[in-house]
Design a protein around this motif. Structure first.
Motif, PDB file in Angstrom:
ATOM      1  N   ILE A   1       0.853  -1.195   0.000  1.00  9.83           N
ATOM      2  CA  ILE A   1       0.000   0.000   0.000  1.00  9.83           C
ATOM      3  C   ILE A   1       0.887   1.242   0.000  1.00  9.83           C
ATOM      4  O   ILE A   1       2.117   1.139   0.158  1.00  9.83           O
ATOM      5  CB  ILE A   1      -0.954   0.043   1.222  1.00  9.83           C
ATOM      6  CG1 ILE A   1      -0.158  -0.114   2.529  1.00  9.83           C
ATOM      7  CG2 ILE A   1      -2.036  -1.026   1.116  1.00  9.83           C
ATOM      8  CD1 ILE A   1      -0.982   0.140   3.791  1.00  9.83           C
ATOM      9  N   HIS A   2       0.270   2.392  -0.167  1.00  7.96           N
ATOM     10  CA  HIS A   2       1.019   3.650  -0.177  1.00  7.96           C
ATOM     11  C   HIS A   2       0.317   4.615   0.763  1.00  7.96           C
ATOM     12  O   HIS A   2      -0.875   4.878   0.607  1.00  7.96           O
ATOM     13  CB  HIS A   2       1.115   4.182  -1.604  1.00  7.96           C
ATOM     14  CG  HIS A   2       1.837   3.209  -2.496  1.00  7.96           C
ATOM     15  ND1 HIS A   2       3.191   3.252  -2.699  1.00  7.96           N
ATOM     16  CD2 HIS A   2       1.376   2.111  -3.153  1.00  7.96           C
ATOM     17  CE1 HIS A   2       3.546   2.236  -3.466  1.00  7.96           C
ATOM     18  NE2 HIS A   2       2.466   1.523  -3.759  1.00  7.96           N
ATOM     19  N   LEU A   3       1.060   5.086   1.758  1.00  9.41           N
ATOM     20  CA  LEU A   3       0.455   5.882   2.825  1.00  9.41           C
ATOM     21  C   LEU A   3       0.642   7.367   2.582  1.00  9.41           C
ATOM     22  O   LEU A   3       1.748   7.833   2.300  1.00  9.41           O
ATOM     23  CB  LEU A   3       1.075   5.509   4.174  1.00  9.41           C
ATOM     24  CG  LEU A   3       0.773   4.099   4.684  1.00  9.41           C
ATOM     25  CD1 LEU A   3       1.589   3.806   5.933  1.00  9.41           C
ATOM     26  CD2 LEU A   3      -0.726   3.931   4.959  1.00  9.41           C
ATOM     27  N   GLU A   4      -0.465   8.085   2.730  1.00 11.35           N
ATOM     28  CA  GLU A   4      -0.421   9.548   2.683  1.00 11.35           C
ATOM     29  C   GLU A   4      -0.453  10.058   4.116  1.00 11.35           C
ATOM     30  O   GLU A   4      -1.245   9.571   4.940  1.00 11.35           O
ATOM     31  CB  GLU A   4      -1.645  10.047   1.898  1.00 11.35           C
ATOM     32  CG  GLU A   4      -1.761  11.562   1.827  1.00 11.35           C
ATOM     33  CD  GLU A   4      -3.125  11.998   1.257  1.00 11.35           C
ATOM     34  OE1 GLU A   4      -3.804  11.172   0.617  1.00 11.35           O
ATOM     35  OE2 GLU A   4      -3.490  13.156   1.498  1.00 11.35           O
ATOM     36  N   LEU A   5       0.403  11.024   4.428  1.00 12.35           N
ATOM     37  CA  LEU A   5       0.433  11.627   5.766  1.00 12.35           C
ATOM     38  C   LEU A   5      -0.037  13.074   5.632  1.00 12.35           C
ATOM     39  O   LEU A   5       0.763  13.955   5.306  1.00 12.35           O
ATOM     40  CB  LEU A   5       1.844  11.602   6.350  1.00 12.35           C
ATOM     41  CG  LEU A   5       2.460  10.265   6.760  1.00 12.35           C
ATOM     42  CD1 LEU A   5       2.901   9.427   5.582  1.00 12.35           C
ATOM     43  CD2 LEU A   5       3.620  10.483   7.721  1.00 12.35           C
ATOM     44  N   PRO A   6      -1.335  13.348   5.832  1.00 15.44           N
ATOM     45  CA  PRO A   6      -1.805  14.731   5.667  1.00 15.44           C
ATOM     46  C   PRO A   6      -1.013  15.664   6.588  1.00 15.44           C
ATOM     47  O   PRO A   6      -0.949  15.424   7.798  1.00 15.44           O
ATOM     48  CB  PRO A   6      -3.276  14.656   6.090  1.00 15.44           C
ATOM     49  CG  PRO A   6      -3.652  13.215   5.942  1.00 15.44           C
ATOM     50  CD  PRO A   6      -2.411  12.447   6.259  1.00 15.44           C
ATOM     51  N   PRO A   7      -0.387  16.714   6.016  1.00 18.94           N
ATOM     52  CA  PRO A   7       0.517  17.553   6.814  1.00 18.94           C
ATOM     53  C   PRO A   7      -0.114  18.098   8.096  1.00 18.94           C
ATOM     54  O   PRO A   7       0.556  18.187   9.121  1.00 18.94           O
ATOM     55  CB  PRO A   7       0.886  18.685   5.858  1.00 18.94           C
ATOM     56  CG  PRO A   7       0.614  18.158   4.494  1.00 18.94           C
ATOM     57  CD  PRO A   7      -0.457  17.129   4.617  1.00 18.94           C
ATOM     58  N   ARG A   8      -1.403  18.424   8.060  1.00 28.32           N
ATOM     59  CA  ARG A   8      -2.025  19.007   9.260  1.00 28.32           C
ATOM     60  C   ARG A   8      -2.153  18.003  10.392  1.00 28.32           C
ATOM     61  O   ARG A   8      -2.379  18.373  11.538  1.00 28.32           O
ATOM     62  CB  ARG A   8      -3.405  19.587   8.920  1.00 28.32           C
ATOM     63  CG  ARG A   8      -3.317  20.756   7.981  1.00 28.32           C
ATOM     64  CD  ARG A   8      -4.386  21.816   8.241  1.00 28.32           C
ATOM     65  NE  ARG A   8      -4.041  23.060   7.559  1.00 28.32           N
ATOM     66  CZ  ARG A   8      -3.354  24.046   8.123  1.00 28.32           C
ATOM     67  NH1 ARG A   8      -2.974  23.949   9.368  1.00 28.32           N
ATOM     68  NH2 ARG A   8      -3.065  25.141   7.435  1.00 28.32           N
TER      69      ARG A   8
END
Ligand SMILES: Nc1ncnc2c1ncn2[C@@H]1O[C@H](COP(=O)(O)OP(=O)(O)OP(=O)(O)O)[C@@H](O)[C@H]1O
Ligand SMILES: [Mg+2]
Length: 356
Positions: A333-340
Motif C-alpha cells: 500500500i502507499h500511505l499519505e500523511l496529511p501535513p495538518r
C-alpha cells in the motif's frame, strides 16, 4: 467555591530517596472534573492522598476554596472519597454503608432513605441493600463504595480507580452515568485512572503523569491531538500515536527515502520524529508523490473499523481503515500523511516542536 490549588507539591516517602510526587502544581476550578492519568507507580494515588489528608507533603501546599488545608486533619476537609481498595465497613449492611456519611452529617431519615434509594438504583445495588459486604462480589463492593461517596454533599470528590473491578459493560454504562451525576452535582472532582479512554471520556481536564511529574495538563482533545511529548502521544489513544523517524529537508520530510509534505511552520533541518494517529493515515493502492510505500502485515477487523499493522521502512505503524476495506495481509500500500495531522518531536528529548 471549592477550587483546588496545588502549589509545588513534593512527596518523598520516609526511607525513600525518590520523589513520588515531584514539583506538582495545578489549579482545579470549582466544579471541574480533573483526571490524574498515568502508568502504575507514577504517583497518582500519592497526590490524591495528600489532597485527602491521608499523607502529608514533604514540601509545597494545597488550598481548597482559598483555605490552606495542607496540614488539616481529614475530617475538617469536607471531602468524599472512593479508594483504590474499595474500603467498606464489613459489619454494616449495604444500605447502612451507603448511608454512613449522611448519618454522620445528621440528615433527616426520610432524606437519607431517598438518597440511598437513588444511589442504589443508579449503581444497580437495589437487590443487595440488606446484604453484608462479605456476601457481595468485588465489583458490587466497589459500587457500594462509590454510592457512599456520591450521596454526600461534599466540597470535593476524590476517586481512585473506582471502576477497576467492574466488568466492561457496567464500566461503560457507569462511566457515562458518573459523568452525568457529577455534572449535575457540580462537585469539584479529582479522579485517578490508568485507563486513557476513561480519562478522555470523563475529564474536563486531564493531567498526564510520569515518574512523579506532570507531563501535560490540558483538555482531553488537546492532549490527544497535541501531545506535549512522545510519552503522552504513546500513552493516549488506542492504538497509541505512531512514531516514525525522518529528516527535515527544505523540500519536506524524508521518511524511509520518500519525501512527504511537512506541516505548516515546520522548523529548519535535521533529524525529526514524526507522530501521526492511526485514523489520520490515508491508504492508497498506488504510488504517488508525497506517499510512503508500506506492506500490510496484519488486518484486524474491529467491527466499526479495521486496524492494519503495516511495515514502513524499519518501523511498524497502525492504520485505521473503514470496516468495508478490502485490504489484505501481504498487500503493498502507499500511505499519505496529511501535513495538518503530522506532529513533530525532537528525537533526542521526545518533546514536541512548537510550530509557529
Ligand atoms: N507508603 C509508601 N511508602 C513508600 N513508598 C510508597 C508508598 N506508597 C507509594 N510509594 C511509592 O511511590 C510511588 C508512587 O506510588 P502511587 O501509589 O502514588 O502510584 P500510582 O500512580 O497510584 O500507581 P497505581 O496505578 O499502581 O495505583 C511508587 O514508586 C510507590 O512504590
Ligand atoms: Mg494508585
Amino acid at each position: 467555591m471549592a477550587d483546588i490549588v496545588i502549589d509545588n507539591l513534593v512527596k518523598v516517602y520516609p526511607g525513600s530517596t525518590e520523589r513520588a510526587n515531584d514539583s506538582i502544581s495545578m489549579h482545579i476550578a470549582d466544579g471541574e472534573f480533573m483526571v490524574l492519568l498515568g502508568p502504575s507507580g507514577c504517583g497518582k494515588t500519592t497526590l490524591l492522598r495528600q489532597i485527602a489528608g491521608l499523607e502529608l507533603p514533604t514540601s509545597g501546599g494545597i488550598a481548597v476554596g482559598g483555605r490552606d488545608i495542607t496540614y488539616l486533619p481529614v475530617h475538617q476537609r469536607n471531602l468524599s472519597m472512593v479508594f483504590q481498595s474499595y474500603a467498606v465497613f464489613p459489619h454494616r449492611r449495604v444500605r447502612h454503608n451507603i448511608a454512613f456519611g449522611l448519618k454522620m452529617r445528621k440528615l433527616p431519615q426520610a432524606e437519607i432513605d431517598q438518597k440511598v434509594a437513588w444511589a442504589a438504583d443508579l449503581l444497580q445495588l437495589g437487590p443487595y441493600l440488606d446484604r453484608f459486604p462479605a456476601q457481595l462480589s468485588g465489583g458490587q463492593r466497589q459500587r457500594v463504595a462509590v454510592a457512599r461517596a456520591i450521596v454526600v454533599d461534599a466540597d470535593v470528590l476524590l476517586m481512585d480507580e473506582p471502576l477497576s473491578n467492574l466488568d466492561a459493560l457496567l464500566r461503560l454504562s457507569f462511566r457515562s452515568e458518573l459523568k452525568r451525576i457529577v455534572g449535575q452535582l457540580g462537585t469539584t472532582t479529582v479522579y485517578v485512572t490508568h485507563d486513557q479512554s476513561e480519562a478522555l471520556s470523563l475529564g474536563d481536564s486531564v493531567a498526564v503523569m510520569r515518574a512523579g511529574k506532570i507531563s501535560q495538563l490540558g483538555g482531553p482533545l488537546e492532549i490527544y491531538n497535541h501531545p506535549a511529548d512522545t510519552f503522552v502521544g504513546g500513552f493516549i489513544g488506542s492504538p497509541p500515536m505512531n512514531f516514525l523517524d525522518g529528516t527535515l529537508t527544505p523540500g519536506g520530510i524524508s521518511i524511509a527515502g520518500h519525501l512527504v509534505d511537512a506541516p505548516p511552520g515546520a522548523p529548519g533541518q535535521g533529524a525529526v520524529r514524526i507522530g501521526i494517529r492511526a485514523e489520520s493515515l490515508v491508504v492508497h493502492p498506488d504510488p504517488a508523490a508525497g506517499r510512503v510505500p508500506a506492506e500490510v502485515l496484519v488486518v484486524e477487523p474491529l467491527g466499526a473499523a479495521t486496524l492494519l499493522t503495516a511495515q514502513v521502512g524499519q518501523s511498524q505503524v497502525k492504520v485505521q481503515v473503514p470496516a468495508e476495506s478490502t485490504v489484505t495481509a501481504g498487500q503493498a500500500i502507499h500511505l499519505e500523511l496529511p501535513p495538518r495531522a503530522v506532529r513533530l518531536f525532537d528525537p533526542e528529548t521526545g518533546l514536541t516542536w512548537t510550530l509557529s
